[in-house]
Design a protein around this motif. Structure first.
Motif, PDB file in Angstrom:
ATOM      1  N   SER A 187       0.857  -1.176   0.000  1.00  0.00           N
ATOM      2  CA  SER A 187       0.000   0.000   0.000  1.00  0.00           C
ATOM      3  C   SER A 187       0.897   1.232   0.000  1.00  0.00           C
ATOM      4  O   SER A 187       2.007   1.202   0.535  1.00  0.00           O
ATOM      5  CB  SER A 187      -0.901   0.017   1.237  1.00  0.00           C
ATOM      6  OG  SER A 187      -1.777  -1.083   1.239  1.00  0.00           O
ATOM      7  N   VAL A 188       0.412   2.331  -0.578  1.00  0.00           N
ATOM      8  CA  VAL A 188       1.251   3.515  -0.783  1.00  0.00           C
ATOM      9  C   VAL A 188       0.570   4.762  -0.246  1.00  0.00           C
ATOM     10  O   VAL A 188      -0.638   4.958  -0.439  1.00  0.00           O
ATOM     11  CB  VAL A 188       1.565   3.698  -2.287  1.00  0.00           C
ATOM     12  CG1 VAL A 188       2.247   5.037  -2.552  1.00  0.00           C
ATOM     13  CG2 VAL A 188       2.436   2.549  -2.797  1.00  0.00           C
ATOM     14  N   VAL A 189       1.367   5.604   0.418  1.00  0.00           N
ATOM     15  CA  VAL A 189       0.962   6.967   0.758  1.00  0.00           C
ATOM     16  C   VAL A 189       1.928   7.898   0.035  1.00  0.00           C
ATOM     17  O   VAL A 189       3.123   7.914   0.332  1.00  0.00           O
ATOM     18  CB  VAL A 189       0.991   7.230   2.270  1.00  0.00           C
ATOM     19  CG1 VAL A 189       0.575   8.679   2.563  1.00  0.00           C
ATOM     20  CG2 VAL A 189       0.081   6.252   3.012  1.00  0.00           C
ATOM     21  N   LEU A 190       1.424   8.643  -0.927  1.00  0.00           N
ATOM     22  CA  LEU A 190       2.242   9.528  -1.764  1.00  0.00           C
ATOM     23  C   LEU A 190       2.134  10.955  -1.259  1.00  0.00           C
ATOM     24  O   LEU A 190       1.043  11.479  -1.089  1.00  0.00           O
ATOM     25  CB  LEU A 190       1.778   9.442  -3.218  1.00  0.00           C
ATOM     26  CG  LEU A 190       2.392  10.420  -4.219  1.00  0.00           C
ATOM     27  CD1 LEU A 190       3.890  10.194  -4.359  1.00  0.00           C
ATOM     28  CD2 LEU A 190       1.710  10.286  -5.585  1.00  0.00           C
ATOM     29  N   LYS A 191       3.304  11.567  -1.031  1.00  0.00           N
ATOM     30  CA  LYS A 191       3.337  12.975  -0.650  1.00  0.00           C
ATOM     31  C   LYS A 191       4.024  13.747  -1.784  1.00  0.00           C
ATOM     32  O   LYS A 191       5.252  13.733  -1.916  1.00  0.00           O
ATOM     33  CB  LYS A 191       4.095  13.156   0.670  1.00  0.00           C
ATOM     34  CG  LYS A 191       3.940  14.553   1.284  1.00  0.00           C
ATOM     35  CD  LYS A 191       4.917  15.531   0.688  1.00  0.00           C
ATOM     36  CE  LYS A 191       4.676  16.946   1.164  1.00  0.00           C
ATOM     37  NZ  LYS A 191       5.548  17.935   0.485  1.00  0.00           N
ATOM     38  N   PRO A 192       3.232  14.417  -2.641  1.00  0.00           N
ATOM     39  CA  PRO A 192       3.842  15.223  -3.710  1.00  0.00           C
ATOM     40  C   PRO A 192       4.404  16.526  -3.160  1.00  0.00           C
ATOM     41  O   PRO A 192       4.022  16.972  -2.066  1.00  0.00           O
ATOM     42  CB  PRO A 192       2.671  15.483  -4.654  1.00  0.00           C
ATOM     43  CG  PRO A 192       1.469  15.496  -3.753  1.00  0.00           C
ATOM     44  CD  PRO A 192       1.755  14.497  -2.656  1.00  0.00           C
ATOM     45  N   SER A 193       5.290  17.150  -3.918  1.00  0.00           N
ATOM     46  CA  SER A 193       5.805  18.455  -3.518  1.00  0.00           C
ATOM     47  C   SER A 193       4.691  19.490  -3.518  1.00  0.00           C
ATOM     48  O   SER A 193       3.810  19.478  -4.385  1.00  0.00           O
ATOM     49  CB  SER A 193       6.911  18.906  -4.485  1.00  0.00           C
ATOM     50  OG  SER A 193       7.252  20.257  -4.248  1.00  0.00           O
ATOM     51  N   GLU A 194       4.735  20.383  -2.555  1.00  0.00           N
ATOM     52  CA  GLU A 194       3.752  21.470  -2.516  1.00  0.00           C
ATOM     53  C   GLU A 194       3.899  22.410  -3.701  1.00  0.00           C
ATOM     54  O   GLU A 194       2.995  23.188  -4.010  1.00  0.00           O
ATOM     55  CB  GLU A 194       3.884  22.261  -1.206  1.00  0.00           C
ATOM     56  CG  GLU A 194       5.160  23.064  -1.058  1.00  0.00           C
ATOM     57  CD  GLU A 194       6.336  22.268  -0.510  1.00  0.00           C
ATOM     58  OE1 GLU A 194       7.313  22.887  -0.062  1.00  0.00           O
ATOM     59  OE2 GLU A 194       6.286  21.007  -0.549  1.00  0.00           O
ATOM     60  N   LYS A 195       5.032  22.335  -4.403  1.00  0.00           N
ATOM     61  CA  LYS A 195       5.242  23.173  -5.574  1.00  0.00           C
ATOM     62  C   LYS A 195       4.513  22.638  -6.807  1.00  0.00           C
ATOM     63  O   LYS A 195       4.288  23.383  -7.754  1.00  0.00           O
ATOM     64  CB  LYS A 195       6.747  23.292  -5.880  1.00  0.00           C
ATOM     65  CG  LYS A 195       7.580  23.958  -4.794  1.00  0.00           C
ATOM     66  CD  LYS A 195       9.043  23.974  -5.192  1.00  0.00           C
ATOM     67  CE  LYS A 195       9.962  24.459  -4.079  1.00  0.00           C
ATOM     68  NZ  LYS A 195       9.858  25.893  -3.838  1.00  0.00           N
ATOM     69  N   SER A 196       4.174  21.340  -6.786  1.00  0.00           N
ATOM     70  CA  SER A 196       3.546  20.736  -7.981  1.00  0.00           C
ATOM     71  C   SER A 196       2.738  19.495  -7.594  1.00  0.00           C
ATOM     72  O   SER A 196       3.092  18.381  -7.988  1.00  0.00           O
ATOM     73  CB  SER A 196       4.625  20.358  -9.003  1.00  0.00           C
ATOM     74  OG  SER A 196       5.591  19.506  -8.396  1.00  0.00           O
ATOM     75  N   PRO A 197       1.626  19.653  -6.878  1.00  0.00           N
ATOM     76  CA  PRO A 197       0.886  18.499  -6.379  1.00  0.00           C
ATOM     77  C   PRO A 197      -0.243  18.000  -7.275  1.00  0.00           C
ATOM     78  O   PRO A 197      -0.869  16.980  -6.964  1.00  0.00           O
ATOM     79  CB  PRO A 197       0.299  19.046  -5.072  1.00  0.00           C
ATOM     80  CG  PRO A 197       0.013  20.493  -5.391  1.00  0.00           C
ATOM     81  CD  PRO A 197       1.134  20.931  -6.310  1.00  0.00           C
ATOM     82  N   LEU A 198      -0.568  18.702  -8.356  1.00  0.00           N
ATOM     83  CA  LEU A 198      -1.857  18.492  -9.011  1.00  0.00           C
ATOM     84  C   LEU A 198      -1.993  17.160  -9.746  1.00  0.00           C
ATOM     85  O   LEU A 198      -3.059  16.537  -9.717  1.00  0.00           O
ATOM     86  CB  LEU A 198      -2.144  19.657  -9.967  1.00  0.00           C
ATOM     87  CG  LEU A 198      -2.230  21.040  -9.301  1.00  0.00           C
ATOM     88  CD1 LEU A 198      -2.569  22.118 -10.339  1.00  0.00           C
ATOM     89  CD2 LEU A 198      -3.250  21.043  -8.168  1.00  0.00           C
ATOM     90  N   THR A 199      -0.936  16.690 -10.423  1.00  0.00           N
ATOM     91  CA  THR A 199      -1.082  15.424 -11.150  1.00  0.00           C
ATOM     92  C   THR A 199      -1.186  14.246 -10.188  1.00  0.00           C
ATOM     93  O   THR A 199      -1.916  13.281 -10.460  1.00  0.00           O
ATOM     94  CB  THR A 199       0.079  15.196 -12.130  1.00  0.00           C
ATOM     95  OG1 THR A 199       1.318  15.450 -11.460  1.00  0.00           O
ATOM     96  CG2 THR A 199      -0.047  16.102 -13.338  1.00  0.00           C
TER      97      THR A 199
END
Length: 496
Positions: A187-199
């Motif tokens: 199972s995965v918890v993905l934390k995108p950068s706050e600079k580019s989270p949309l995709t």
């Protein structure tokens, strides 16, 4: 309307629906605190969306959902071919939504639409496809043990994997983590950068649509807090990070302070690109050297930011480099003709301009050096080239912008010494017409990837990607990446 026109993409951008909430346990959710942060486009400095600023309650909820899903074996318990078919459906959905995802990536990160449609989104889908195809083809071992035993060595999913990913290739770098992690059954918890989270936020819904069960894939956008909380979380079994070396060091400390979770780091680089006097094609080498530092606005961990040129060919090579650099004039990223887009945000713009000022004080400016297109409201810097000494600040520290340091050398041995005199060891290249020299230099370079007579080639998934020294540990891509997200188990069965 012509898809290869600026008007086409501007029209799509005007009607684009943007989701900014976290994705936890199969549903979009606001941050429990109600907090948001502004997601601003580097193209023109305008607000794209208010995005959920995840905190401790949101991270706990995402990790708990991931743990429940893992313990219930709703994903890890599926037959390999079933997981394969679901991941292939997800990749297919990414391709079907290519224009939407590419547009989100371009608006969010300032990347040229020509790149996001041809590299970023197709590359992410290909990564998922590649690991999907590997699921039912990678097995274990039967150990040659004593005859009264049957010895098996198997790989099992590690559990809950946190992926903390950067802003320069937001979806592609995320896929390099979640592709193998999910293929292995985690199972995965993905934390995108706050600079580019949309995709990242958008593909979470596509994952659910493809059949990935609720709780198996979660996304928690936010600033630095969610990443730190995931690194400290006692119920996260593994954390895969791509980003700066300084943050990578902190993540290792947090893992040590908590549950000794596995930590895999892909960090910074200051990659040398060595051009020897017997380089077989100066024009091709110059074009590759320009692409190595100006592609993606220089926002690449593998950027060939140190160009080492032999004194005998330096002048001729720099003439060609200047011509090649003119092909990277900053323009509107929504224009398919644009080859160089915007710096990701004001913070990074100021950082790069600060390094350029430092370069003016310690080196000779050969090309560029200025911010451009300020009237757009966006963040653009022209291709910049300095003639430097190897110990100059701009030749030693990672800038993550379109700034090239040219270093002169006289012997192969000197070039290798300069190339290896770095805290980093992510990538390197050498240009030579001599096969023996090519192999000997490649062996001598302390880097995870070495290109010979090319730069940044090998876009397929078969090559492991990662670095030596402070460029990190472990490898993304290839079957080796599966090792990061699995535990080895030895099973011994006594027969008599």
């Amino acid at each position: 309307m012509d898809k290869n026109s600026l008007a086409y993409w501007q029209d799509k951008a005007a009607t684009l629906s943007i989701e900014g909430r976290a994705f936890i346990d199969g549903a979009y959710r606001d941050a429990q605190s109600g907090r948001t942060f502004d997601c601003v486009s580097p193209i023109d400095g305008k607000l794209l969306a208010k995005v959920a600023d995840s905190g401790a309650a949101d991270v706990d909820a995402a990790v708990a959902a991931a743990r429940r899903a893992f313990d219930a074996r709703v994903w890890s318990g599926l037959n390999p071919r079933k997981r394969k078919s679901v991941l292939l459906r997800w990749a297919k959905l990414m391709r079907e939504h290519r224009d939407e995802l590419s547009l989100l990536e371009t608006l969010d990160a300032g990347k040229p639409i020509a790149d996001t449609t041809s590299v970023d989104v197709p590359g992410a889908a290909y990564c998922v496809e590649w690991y999907a195809e590997a699921i039912d083809k990678v097995g274990g071992e039967v150990v040659p043990s004593d005859h009264h035993l049957v010895g098996l060595v198997t790989r099992e999913p590690i559990g809950v994997v946190a992926a903390v990913v950067p802003w320069n290739f937001p979806l592609l770098m995320a896929a390099w983590k979640f592709g193998p992690a999910l293929a292995a059954g985690n199972s995965v918890v993905l934390k995108p950068s706050e600079k580019s989270p949309l995709t990242a936020i958008r593909v979470a819904q596509l994952a659910l649509d493809a059949g990935i069960p609720a709780g198996v894939f979660n996304v928690v956008p936010g600033g630095g807090e969610p990443g730190k909380l995931l690194a400290l979380h006692a119920d996260v079994d593994c954390l895969a990070f791509t980003g700066s070396t300084n943050v990578g060091k902190l993540i290792m400390q947090y893992a040590g302070q908590s549950n000794l979770k596995r930590v895999w780091l892909e960090l910074g680089g200051k990659s040398p690109n060595i051009v020897l006097p017997d380089c077989p094609d100066l024009d091709r080498a110059a074009n590759a050297a320009a692409g190595a530092i100006f592609y993606n606005m220089g926002e690449m961990c593998t950027a060939g930011s140190r160009l080492l040129v032999h004194r005998d060919i330096k002048d001729a090579f720099l003439e060609r480099l200047a011509v090649a650099a003119r092909g990277y004039t900053p323009g509107n990223p929504l224009d398919p003709q644009t080859s160089m887009g915007a710096i990701v945000d004001q913070v990074q713009l100021d950082r790069v301009l600060g390094y350029i000022e430092a370069g003016r004080a310690e080196a000779k400016l050969l090309l560029g050096g200025s911010r451009v297109k300020q009237e757009s409201g966006g963040f653009y810097i022209e291709p910049t080239v300095f003639d430097v000494k190897p110990d100059a600040k701009i030749a030693r520290e990672e800038i993550f912008g379109p700034v090239l340091s040219v270093i002169t050398f006289d012997t192969v041995e000197e070039a290798v010494r300069i190339a290896n005199d770095s805290d980093y060891g992510l990538a390197a290249a050498v240009w030579t017409g001599n096969l023996t020299t090519a192999h000997e230099v490649a062996r001598s370079l302390r880097a995870g990837t070495v290109w010979v007579n090319c730069y940044d080639e090998g876009g397929d998934m078969n090559f492991p990607f990662g670095g030596y020294k402070q460029s990190g540990n472990g490898r993304d891509k290839s079957l080796h990446a599966l090792e990061k997200y699995t535990e080895l188990k030895s099973t011994l069965v006594r027969l008599r």
